[in-house]
Design a protein around this motif. Sequence first.
Motif, PDB file in Angstrom:
ATOM      1  N   LYS A 118      10.082 -11.068   5.824  1.00  0.00           N
ATOM      2  CA  LYS A 118       8.895 -10.644   6.086  1.00  0.00           C
ATOM      3  C   LYS A 118       8.594  -9.831   4.838  1.00  0.00           C
ATOM      4  N   ASN A 171      -1.517  -2.801  12.670  1.00  0.00           N
ATOM      5  CA  ASN A 171      -0.313  -2.582  12.918  1.00  0.00           C
ATOM      6  C   ASN A 171       0.560  -3.494  11.678  1.00  0.00           C
ATOM      7  N   GLY A 172       1.410  -2.766  11.255  1.00  0.00           N
ATOM      8  CA  GLY A 172       2.300  -3.885  10.340  1.00  0.00           C
ATOM      9  C   GLY A 172       1.742  -4.056   9.055  1.00  0.00           C
ATOM     10  N   ALA A 173       0.613  -3.336   8.546  1.00  0.00           N
ATOM     11  CA  ALA A 173      -0.100  -3.759   7.135  1.00  0.00           C
ATOM     12  C   ALA A 173       0.569  -3.295   5.950  1.00  0.00           C
ATOM     13  N   GLY A 174       1.533  -2.256   6.373  1.00  0.00           N
ATOM     14  CA  GLY A 174       2.478  -1.733   5.026  1.00  0.00           C
ATOM     15  C   GLY A 174       2.274  -0.435   4.706  1.00  0.00           C
ATOM     16  N   LYS A 175       1.392   0.459   5.546  1.00  0.00           N
ATOM     17  CA  LYS A 175       1.294   1.606   5.310  1.00  0.00           C
ATOM     18  C   LYS A 175       2.563   2.886   5.312  1.00  0.00           C
ATOM     19  N   SER A 176       3.369   2.696   6.342  1.00  0.00           N
ATOM     20  CA  SER A 176       4.370   3.450   6.349  1.00  0.00           C
ATOM     21  C   SER A 176       5.478   3.146   5.274  1.00  0.00           C
ATOM     22  N   THR A 177       5.556   1.608   4.960  1.00  0.00           N
ATOM     23  CA  THR A 177       6.403   1.216   3.803  1.00  0.00           C
ATOM     24  C   THR A 177       5.990   1.756   2.587  1.00  0.00           C
ATOM     25  N   HIS A 185      -5.132   5.675  12.817  1.00  0.00           N
ATOM     26  CA  HIS A 185      -5.865   4.597  13.371  1.00  0.00           C
ATOM     27  C   HIS A 185      -7.110   5.277  13.945  1.00  0.00           C
TER      28      HIS A 185
HETATM   29  N1  ATP Z   1      13.225  -1.816   8.337  1.00  0.00           N
HETATM   30  C1  ATP Z   1      12.432  -2.782   8.484  1.00  0.00           C
HETATM   31  N2  ATP Z   1      13.236  -4.138   8.896  1.00  0.00           N
HETATM   32  C2  ATP Z   1      12.478  -5.311   9.032  1.00  0.00           C
HETATM   33  N3  ATP Z   1      11.116  -5.295   8.994  1.00  0.00           N
HETATM   34  C3  ATP Z   1      10.346  -4.028   8.559  1.00  0.00           C
HETATM   35  C4  ATP Z   1      10.877  -2.982   8.579  1.00  0.00           C
HETATM   36  N4  ATP Z   1      10.233  -1.780   8.248  1.00  0.00           N
HETATM   37  C5  ATP Z   1       8.885  -2.565   8.179  1.00  0.00           C
HETATM   38  N5  ATP Z   1       9.030  -3.705   8.729  1.00  0.00           N
HETATM   39  C6  ATP Z   1       7.877  -4.739   8.875  1.00  0.00           C
HETATM   40  O1  ATP Z   1       7.036  -4.573   7.530  1.00  0.00           O
HETATM   41  C7  ATP Z   1       5.843  -4.542   7.952  1.00  0.00           C
HETATM   42  C8  ATP Z   1       5.150  -3.423   7.639  1.00  0.00           C
HETATM   43  O2  ATP Z   1       5.640  -2.093   8.251  1.00  0.00           O
HETATM   44  P1  ATP Z   1       4.936  -0.762   8.141  1.00  0.00           P
HETATM   45  O3  ATP Z   1       5.728  -0.022   9.198  1.00  0.00           O
HETATM   46  O4  ATP Z   1       4.979  -0.427   6.826  1.00  0.00           O
HETATM   47  O5  ATP Z   1       3.438  -0.952   8.732  1.00  0.00           O
HETATM   48  P2  ATP Z   1       2.131  -0.042   9.401  1.00  0.00           P
HETATM   49  O6  ATP Z   1       1.125  -0.359   8.321  1.00  0.00           O
HETATM   50  O7  ATP Z   1       2.726   1.489   8.861  1.00  0.00           O
HETATM   51  O8  ATP Z   1       2.005  -0.246  10.649  1.00  0.00           O
HETATM   52  P3  ATP Z   1       1.600   0.737  12.100  1.00  0.00           P
HETATM   53  O9  ATP Z   1       0.245   0.975  11.734  1.00  0.00           O
HETATM   54  O10 ATP Z   1       2.020  -0.144  13.098  1.00  0.00           O
HETATM   55  O11 ATP Z   1       2.473   1.891  11.650  1.00  0.00           O
HETATM   56  C9  ATP Z   1       5.898  -4.852   9.591  1.00  0.00           C
HETATM   57  O12 ATP Z   1       5.534  -6.316   9.813  1.00  0.00           O
HETATM   58  C10 ATP Z   1       7.151  -4.498   9.754  1.00  0.00           C
HETATM   59  O13 ATP Z   1       7.412  -5.370  10.930  1.00  0.00           O
END
Ligand code: ATP
Length: 303
Positions: free
Chosen positions: A18, A40-46, A190
């Motif tokens: 991923k 959701n899942g765009a990568g913001k928290s990462t 959001h």
């Molecule tokens: N520890 C992890 N192990 C595996 N995959 C992960 C992990 N952390 C994040 N991901 C994946 O990485 C991608 C980005 O996740 P992230 O949490 O950064 O998204 P986000 O933009 O903050 O989403 P949301 O708006 O849903 O909070 C997602 O597809 C998620 O499933």
Amino acid sequence: MNDLAIATDNLSKHYGRKRALNRLTVEIPRGGIHAIVGSNGAGKSTLFRLLLGLAQPSSGRSQILGRDSGALTPELRGRIGFVNEEHTLPDWMRVEAVKAMQQRLYPQWREDIYREVLGNFDVHPDQRVGELSRGERAGFNLSLALAQSPELLILDEPTLGLDVIAKRAFLEALMFIGAEQGGTIIYCSHQMEEIERVADNLLIMERGQLRSMSPPDEFRARVGYWIVDLPGNRPANDEIPGLLQARRIDDQHHLMVIDAGEHLQQFLRERGARVHSRQAVSLDQAIIGYLAKNHRTPDRNAR
Ligand SMILES: Nc1ncnc2c1ncn2[C@@H]1O[C@H](COP(=O)(O)OP(=O)(O)OP(=O)(O)O)[C@@H](O)[C@H]1O
């Protein structure tokens, strides 16, 4: 010291197969309120975790307040506030004790901001953190973060679970810190109506990449809603310049388009179309239209 709050250079993060961040390059200047939106899942928290050195990148670099994320000193961390949606606080401590601890840690502590924001919640100083409701916990955490008056405040979905009044108080405190104290706030949300109200800068992320960065009004002005009569066969979606969304209502075509202007007009002229109206859209509609275009949909053949 440089004048950037954060900077990333080809930053990638993979979790197995991923890709959470995909060669993301972005620079956010110091000062103001910067909102990051994305599906959701765009990568913001990462992105936040990598910036704060809480996770390691797979490749690329990131800096926060001019320092590499992997080499943040305690002094520098003290200038950055971070609140995430989990609101991780010590459950066993009493509210007053947590506050006193934070007050000692942060020399710029603003008791007035703490009281102002927390005053929206029925939180008693002698309650244990573990006893607070979800919204109270969020409110308490935000009052602590805002009262620290950090140079840079990073907020991951800060208003999730807050009622409308608490949300308003929080946003006012946010604007105070951004505008009057010259701090930088980077937050993801959001909640489009919040962004419209407070953000100076809007970043749109999709699948681990930055798609757009501009003041919210500028982004909104790029998107238009056209209602047209199109004689003959309906063109394929990818033929229509800048198309985000197309709907057919009462024999008319409703087109939401981005950056289309002259190209779209020429396309419509060539097709002998008649334009009924051309309207502006709200920020909310513009962002939803933009994200919906590439949004993942279930693969209905995959059974
Ligand atoms: N520890 C992890 N192990 C595996 N995959 C992960 C992990 N952390 C994040 N991901 C994946 O990485 C991608 C980005 O996740 P992230 O949490 O950064 O998204 P986000 O933009 O903050 O989403 P949301 O708006 O849903 O909070 C997602 O597809 C998620 O499933």
